[in-house]
Design a protein around this motif. Structure first.
Motif, PDB file in Angstrom:
ATOM      1  N   HIS A 155      17.251  -6.030  -8.160  1.00  0.00           N
ATOM      2  CA  HIS A 155      16.749  -6.302  -7.393  1.00  0.00           C
ATOM      3  C   HIS A 155      16.090  -5.188  -7.259  1.00  0.00           C
ATOM      4  O   HIS A 155      16.248  -3.840  -6.687  1.00  0.00           O
ATOM      5  N   GLU A 156      14.435  -5.663  -6.788  1.00  0.00           N
ATOM      6  CA  GLU A 156      14.153  -4.672  -6.720  1.00  0.00           C
ATOM      7  C   GLU A 156      12.506  -5.335  -5.549  1.00  0.00           C
ATOM      8  O   GLU A 156      12.907  -6.234  -5.746  1.00  0.00           O
ATOM      9  N   VAL A 157      12.735  -4.470  -4.682  1.00  0.00           N
ATOM     10  CA  VAL A 157      10.998  -4.239  -3.334  1.00  0.00           C
ATOM     11  C   VAL A 157       9.973  -3.835  -4.342  1.00  0.00           C
ATOM     12  O   VAL A 157       9.905  -2.505  -4.134  1.00  0.00           O
ATOM     13  N   SER A 158       9.153  -4.382  -5.210  1.00  0.00           N
ATOM     14  CA  SER A 158       8.098  -3.817  -5.301  1.00  0.00           C
ATOM     15  C   SER A 158       6.615  -3.650  -4.928  1.00  0.00           C
ATOM     16  O   SER A 158       6.803  -4.771  -3.356  1.00  0.00           O
ATOM     17  N   ARG A 159       6.333  -2.989  -4.619  1.00  0.00           N
ATOM     18  CA  ARG A 159       4.931  -2.711  -3.629  1.00  0.00           C
ATOM     19  C   ARG A 159       3.245  -2.734  -4.810  1.00  0.00           C
ATOM     20  O   ARG A 159       4.036  -1.873  -5.420  1.00  0.00           O
ATOM     21  N   PHE A 160       2.733  -2.992  -4.136  1.00  0.00           N
ATOM     22  CA  PHE A 160       1.305  -3.455  -5.205  1.00  0.00           C
ATOM     23  C   PHE A 160      -0.271  -3.267  -4.045  1.00  0.00           C
ATOM     24  O   PHE A 160      -0.273  -3.343  -2.731  1.00  0.00           O
ATOM     25  N   GLY A 161      -0.972  -2.520  -4.931  1.00  0.00           N
ATOM     26  CA  GLY A 161      -2.179  -2.648  -4.030  1.00  0.00           C
ATOM     27  C   GLY A 161      -3.684  -2.850  -5.008  1.00  0.00           C
ATOM     28  O   GLY A 161      -3.426  -3.153  -6.147  1.00  0.00           O
ATOM     29  N   ARG A 162      -4.915  -3.226  -4.148  1.00  0.00           N
ATOM     30  CA  ARG A 162      -5.892  -3.334  -4.827  1.00  0.00           C
ATOM     31  C   ARG A 162      -6.524  -2.622  -5.204  1.00  0.00           C
ATOM     32  O   ARG A 162      -6.837  -1.897  -3.942  1.00  0.00           O
ATOM     33  N   TRP A 163      -7.070  -2.356  -6.196  1.00  0.00           N
ATOM     34  CA  TRP A 163      -8.207  -0.995  -6.520  1.00  0.00           C
ATOM     35  C   TRP A 163      -9.088  -1.546  -7.342  1.00  0.00           C
ATOM     36  O   TRP A 163      -9.102  -1.974  -8.321  1.00  0.00           O
ATOM     37  N   GLY A 164     -10.538  -0.725  -7.551  1.00  0.00           N
ATOM     38  CA  GLY A 164     -11.511  -2.068  -8.029  1.00  0.00           C
ATOM     39  C   GLY A 164     -11.485  -2.869  -8.126  1.00  0.00           C
ATOM     40  O   GLY A 164     -11.522  -3.660  -9.419  1.00  0.00           O
ATOM     41  N   GLY A 165     -10.871  -3.668  -6.990  1.00  0.00           N
ATOM     42  CA  GLY A 165     -10.673  -5.519  -7.311  1.00  0.00           C
ATOM     43  C   GLY A 165      -9.485  -5.664  -7.806  1.00  0.00           C
ATOM     44  O   GLY A 165      -9.418  -6.965  -8.298  1.00  0.00           O
ATOM     45  N   ARG A 166      -8.840  -4.270  -8.784  1.00  0.00           N
ATOM     46  CA  ARG A 166      -7.153  -5.067  -9.679  1.00  0.00           C
ATOM     47  C   ARG A 166      -6.500  -4.711  -9.089  1.00  0.00           C
ATOM     48  O   ARG A 166      -6.252  -3.887  -8.024  1.00  0.00           O
TER      49      ARG A 166
END
Length: 141
Positions: free
Chosen positions: A121-132
């Motif tokens: 069970h995970e709460v994942s964080r994501f970000g956008r860098w250089g459009g990805r």
């Protein structure tokens, strides 16, 4: 790639993304091959789950933010990922710069003649860098 899908993957994509029953070749396959980037944090998380299923460590590393990325993932060939349930998403859309995806991934692993089963069970964080979209980190619950 190793794992149950291996090279020349065919069949339904294990991520369950988009419309249920999409073929791997049109769902996560193009992301793994580098033909297109994930359009949302949810799509990236699902494609990363599928990378665990098919044993694609290179994709996992390529989609991990360099600040938090380990040198290697160390996939266990005995572990079989058996299902994914996305519980919630926050932001992470095409116009966002960050997002959160909470999910449960189920696994099975043979051990001394028996099969152990469990969940991540995970709460994942994501970000956008250089459009990805990139995976930043996650908290296990």
């Amino acid at each position: 790639m190793s794992g149950p899908f291996g090279p020349g993957v065919s069949g339904t994509c294990p991520c369950g993304g988009g419309t249920e029953g999409l073929a791997y070749a049109v769902c996560c396959g193009p992301l793994h091959a580098g033909d297109r980037p994930a359009g949302t944090a949810d799509e990236l998380m699902r494609s990363r789950y599928t990378a665990f299923v098919v044993g694609d460590e290179a994709y996992l590393l390529r989609t991990w933010h360099p600040r938090t990325r380990p040198e290697r993932v160390g996939l266990d060939p005995q572990t079989r990922w058996t299902g994914l349930t996305v519980l919630r998403t926050e932001r992470g859309g095409p116009d966002d710069v960050d997002g959160v995806v909470e999910f449960v991934a189920r696994w099975a692993e043979p051990s001394a003649g028996t099969v152990g089963r469990g969940e991540l069970h995970e709460v994942s964080r994501f970000g956008r860098w250089g459009g990805r979209w990139l995976y930043v980190d996650g908290e296990h619950g």
